[in-house]
Structure formats: C-alpha cells, structure tokens
Design a protein around this motif. Structure first.
Motif, mmCIF file in Angstrom:
data_model
loop_
_atom_site.group_PDB
_atom_site.id
_atom_site.type_symbol
_atom_site.label_atom_id
_atom_site.label_comp_id
_atom_site.label_asym_id
_atom_site.label_seq_id
_atom_site.Cartn_x
_atom_site.Cartn_y
_atom_site.Cartn_z
ATOM 1 N N ALA A 188 0.855 -1.193 0.000
ATOM 2 C CA ALA A 188 0.000 0.000 0.000
ATOM 3 C C ALA A 188 0.886 1.236 0.000
ATOM 4 C CB ALA A 188 -0.924 0.005 1.208
ATOM 5 N N MET A 189 0.598 2.168 -0.925
ATOM 6 C CA MET A 189 1.391 3.387 -1.067
ATOM 7 C C MET A 189 0.496 4.610 -0.928
ATOM 8 S SD MET A 189 3.960 2.575 -4.250
ATOM 9 C CE MET A 189 5.069 3.910 -3.749
ATOM 10 N N GLY A 190 0.950 5.585 -0.122
ATOM 11 C CA GLY A 190 0.174 6.810 0.034
ATOM 12 C C GLY A 190 1.011 7.921 0.621
ATOM 13 N N ASP A 191 0.364 9.072 0.826
ATOM 14 C CA ASP A 191 1.086 10.233 1.348
ATOM 15 C C ASP A 191 0.378 10.920 2.506
ATOM 16 O OD1 ASP A 191 -0.068 13.205 0.062
ATOM 17 O OD2 ASP A 191 -0.937 11.330 -0.609
ATOM 18 N N GLY A 192 -0.915 10.627 2.709
ATOM 19 C CA GLY A 192 -1.687 11.361 3.700
ATOM 20 C C GLY A 192 -2.242 10.477 4.799
ATOM 21 N N ALA A 193 -2.785 11.125 5.823
ATOM 22 C CA ALA A 193 -3.294 10.398 6.988
ATOM 23 C C ALA A 193 -4.412 9.433 6.629
ATOM 24 C CB ALA A 193 -3.774 11.395 8.044
ATOM 25 N N ASN A 194 -5.189 9.754 5.602
ATOM 26 C CA ASN A 194 -6.278 8.847 5.231
ATOM 27 C C ASN A 194 -5.774 7.584 4.533
ATOM 28 O OD1 ASN A 194 -5.607 10.417 2.934
ATOM 29 N ND2 ASN A 194 -7.619 10.081 2.026
ATOM 30 N N ASP A 195 -4.483 7.499 4.270
ATOM 31 C CA ASP A 195 -3.901 6.276 3.716
ATOM 32 C C ASP A 195 -3.417 5.322 4.805
ATOM 33 O OD1 ASP A 195 -4.144 7.060 0.952
ATOM 34 O OD2 ASP A 195 -2.479 8.450 1.300
ATOM 35 N N LEU A 196 -3.298 5.810 6.035
ATOM 36 C CA LEU A 196 -2.738 4.984 7.100
ATOM 37 C C LEU A 196 -3.545 3.716 7.396
ATOM 38 C CD1 LEU A 196 -1.483 7.763 9.536
ATOM 39 C CD2 LEU A 196 -0.075 6.150 8.239
ATOM 40 N N PRO A 197 -4.896 3.752 7.366
ATOM 41 C CA PRO A 197 -5.612 2.506 7.642
ATOM 42 C C PRO A 197 -5.289 1.376 6.666
ATOM 43 C CG PRO A 197 -7.074 4.376 7.958
ATOM 44 C CD PRO A 197 -5.827 4.915 7.342
ATOM 45 N N MET A 198 -5.188 1.691 5.368
ATOM 46 C CA MET A 198 -4.858 0.609 4.429
ATOM 47 C C MET A 198 -3.386 0.220 4.539
ATOM 48 S SD MET A 198 -4.671 2.084 0.518
ATOM 49 C CE MET A 198 -3.521 3.391 0.020
ATOM 50 N N MET A 199 -2.525 1.190 4.844
ATOM 51 C CA MET A 199 -1.110 0.889 4.999
ATOM 52 C C MET A 199 -0.875 -0.015 6.204
ATOM 53 S SD MET A 199 0.340 4.691 4.002
ATOM 54 C CE MET A 199 2.072 4.356 4.307
ATOM 55 N N ALA A 200 -1.719 0.122 7.231
ATOM 56 C CA ALA A 200 -1.543 -0.655 8.451
ATOM 57 C C ALA A 200 -1.820 -2.142 8.262
ATOM 58 C CB ALA A 200 -2.440 -0.102 9.553
ATOM 59 N N VAL A 201 -2.667 -2.490 7.284
ATOM 60 C CA VAL A 201 -3.027 -3.903 7.099
ATOM 61 C C VAL A 201 -2.244 -4.562 5.969
ATOM 62 C CG1 VAL A 201 -5.333 -3.600 8.053
ATOM 63 C CG2 VAL A 201 -4.992 -3.352 5.583
ATOM 64 N N ALA A 202 -1.471 -3.788 5.213
ATOM 65 C CA ALA A 202 -0.711 -4.332 4.088
ATOM 66 C C ALA A 202 0.604 -4.932 4.568
ATOM 67 C CB ALA A 202 -0.446 -3.237 3.058
ATOM 68 N N GLY A 203 1.117 -5.845 3.788
ATOM 69 C CA GLY A 203 2.391 -6.461 4.123
ATOM 70 C C GLY A 203 3.570 -5.510 4.002
ATOM 71 N N SER A 205 4.145 -1.225 3.615
ATOM 72 C CA SER A 205 3.559 0.112 3.555
ATOM 73 C C SER A 205 4.621 1.098 3.090
ATOM 74 C CB SER A 205 3.006 0.519 4.914
ATOM 75 O OG SER A 205 4.010 0.446 5.914
ATOM 76 N N VAL A 206 4.225 1.970 2.150
ATOM 77 C CA VAL A 206 5.180 2.880 1.512
ATOM 78 C C VAL A 206 4.633 4.295 1.546
ATOM 79 C CG1 VAL A 206 6.525 3.374 -0.562
ATOM 80 C CG2 VAL A 206 5.866 1.005 -0.044
ATOM 81 N N ALA A 207 5.406 5.209 2.122
ATOM 82 C CA ALA A 207 5.059 6.627 2.137
ATOM 83 C C ALA A 207 5.814 7.316 1.014
ATOM 84 C CB ALA A 207 5.438 7.245 3.476
ATOM 85 N N TYR A 208 5.086 8.070 0.192
ATOM 86 C CA TYR A 208 5.724 8.761 -0.930
ATOM 87 C C TYR A 208 5.637 10.269 -0.722
ATOM 88 C CZ TYR A 208 6.865 10.410 -5.588
ATOM 89 O OH TYR A 208 7.452 11.076 -6.631
ATOM 90 N N HIS A 209 6.787 10.913 -0.515
ATOM 91 C CA HIS A 209 6.839 12.364 -0.278
ATOM 92 C C HIS A 209 5.695 12.762 0.663
ATOM 93 C CE1 HIS A 209 9.811 13.468 -3.583
ATOM 94 N NE2 HIS A 209 9.628 12.175 -3.729
ATOM 95 N N ALA A 210 5.624 12.059 1.767
ATOM 96 C CA ALA A 210 4.417 12.051 2.598
ATOM 97 C C ALA A 210 4.503 13.042 3.756
ATOM 98 C CB ALA A 210 4.195 10.642 3.143
ATOM 99 N N VAL A 220 8.493 1.903 4.496
ATOM 100 C CA VAL A 220 9.387 2.553 3.532
ATOM 101 C C VAL A 220 8.925 3.990 3.356
ATOM 102 C CG1 VAL A 220 10.242 2.580 1.152
ATOM 103 C CG2 VAL A 220 9.765 0.389 2.271
ATOM 104 N N ALA A 221 9.865 4.922 3.376
ATOM 105 C CA ALA A 221 9.555 6.317 3.070
ATOM 106 C C ALA A 221 10.436 6.765 1.907
ATOM 107 C CB ALA A 221 9.783 7.205 4.283
ATOM 108 N N ILE A 222 9.781 7.091 0.786
ATOM 109 C CA ILE A 222 10.488 7.644 -0.370
ATOM 110 C C ILE A 222 10.397 9.161 -0.240
ATOM 111 C CG2 ILE A 222 10.588 7.781 -2.887
ATOM 112 C CD1 ILE A 222 9.128 5.061 -2.960
ATOM 113 N N ASN A 223 11.486 9.771 0.170
ATOM 114 C CA ASN A 223 11.496 11.213 0.421
ATOM 115 C C ASN A 223 12.141 12.006 -0.708
ATOM 116 O OD1 ASN A 223 10.338 10.709 2.978
ATOM 117 N ND2 ASN A 223 12.359 10.352 3.863
#
Length: 235
Positions: A188-203, A205-210, A220-223
């Motif tokens: 699961a990849m996202g940048d905002g707080a509303n992405d955290l629920p799906m990121m929490a259940v995925a194997g 989790s990737v933050a993109y310029h988040a 993973v954080a891609i900064n």
C-alpha cells in the motif's frame, strides 16, 4: 529505528531486498501519490477558492481533522457551480503522473501483481488514470453534476457514501479476499493520513513524499526521487 537505505529512501522493520513476486497486489492512493496534484484543490481554483480548499486538504492530510468525510463534504460544497469543463481543464492541463509512476506500475504488472487505485478524490480523474495505466481496480467518490455544473455534493454509491481511510482499508482487504490472498501479500502506497488505515493492514507500507505522520509509520519512506525508487528494495 528507521534507517536511510539510500539517499532519500528510509526503511524500518525489515531488511531489503524483498521479492516483488512474493506480493500479489499493490494499492495506490492517487492525489499527490500517483499524480502530482490534489484534484479538489485545482477544481477549487476555478471557483476562486483554492486557498480555502487547500488549507482544509492540508489539515486533513496531516491528520489534524478527525472526520475526513466531513472535511471532504466541506471542500466539495465550495465547488458548487464549477462547470464540468473546468474538470476537463484540470485533467488535460494540470494533472501529470508523478515521476516513476508508470515504471513502477509496469514492473508490478510484469511480476504478476494486480493493481488497485483507492482515492478520496473523484471518479472523473481516477477512471482516466486507471485507463491510462491499465489498472485493475478503483474506488473513489462521485461528484454530483446538474446542468453541466457541480452541485457541491457527492453521490452515494452501492458500497457507501465517501471513500475515506476506513473505506480504503476495506477495499484493500476485500480485493485481497477476492484474489484469494492474505493482506500480507499486498503493498500500500500513500502520502496522507487517510492512507494509514490501508497501509496498516498491508504487508508492505510505503510513504511517498508524505506527511510526517505517514513517514513515521510506513515501512518505507520515499522522500526523494520517483515512485519507482521502491524497486531498489524489491528484487
């Protein structure tokens, strides 16, 4: 503790590389993740209300607004009277895929992963991004239109009213169930707080310029750089 794997690429909770082929699904947020803009903010520009809407968007993405649905209703209400032609202009003139988006999607597809786009944005844009990238599944919100203009409301759908963080999580889990896989085999990849629920259940989790809160909780954080930097961690 988080550690910098390479410049602008931070990992925590695992040791790379992971095998891309061990995953069967990748779920993307759209606005500011797969694409370069927040669509609701750009639509608001046509109504002369971009600053007002952007301020709400920023607060929601930082997790400072507890009720995401209400924050989206507030923003959409400010779009009342905007012509549909303005959405066409946003798509054709302002919306671009973020760097590395197509390369990452193609690599995942080549490895046999299904692709899911889950967005708190709008079908007007998600359907076009889906078609451009050949994505398998989408979930997002429908803007109500009357007489060629936005009404300032959204249309309820069979699955519910608004795609918020909880709905993103439900959609990821439902898609995993439909595919017959465990959520541990999803990215699961996202940048905002509303992405955290799906990121929490995925194997994975990737933050993109988040936003900071998302960077802190992601594996993973891609900064720096593009979305395809994830491939540096996936053999």
């Amino acid at each position: 503790m988080p550690q910098e794997f390479a410049s602008g690429l931070v990992i925590q909770g695992f040791t790379p590389p992971l095998a891309l082929a061990n995953f069967r699904l990748i779920a993307f947020d759209m606005d500011s993740t797969l694409i370069n803009i927040e669509c609701v903010d750009e639509i608001a520009d046509a109504a002369g209300r971009k600053a007002e809407v952007s301020a709400i968007t920023e607060a929601a993405m930082r997790g400072e607004i507890a009720d995401y649905k209400e924050s989206l209703r507030q923003r959409v209400a400010l779009l009342a009277g905007v012509p549909v032609a303005a959405l066409e202009q946003v798509f054709s003139q302002r919306l671009q895929l973020n760097p590395g988006a197509e390369a990452l999607v193609r690599a995942c597809q080549a490895a046999g992963l299904k692709t899911l786009l889950v967005s708190g944005g709008f079908t007007f844009f998600t359907d076009r991004v889906r078609d451009r990238l050949g994505l398998d599944f989408t979930r997002s919100n429908v803007l109500e239109v009357a007489d060629g203009q936005l009404t300032g409301r959204m249309v309820d759908q069979p699955w519910g009213d608004i795609c918020d963080g909880d709905e993103k999580r439900r959609m990821l889990l439902a898609t995993c169930a439909d595919l017959g896989i465990e959520p541990s085999r999803a990215i699961a990849m996202g940048d905002g707080a509303n992405d955290l629920p799906m990121m929490a259940v995925a194997g994975l989790s990737v933050a993109y310029h988040a936003k900071p809160r998302v960077r802190e909780q992601a594996m993973v954080a891609i900064n720096e750089g593009g979305l395809d930097r994830l491939l540096e961690l996936l053999a």
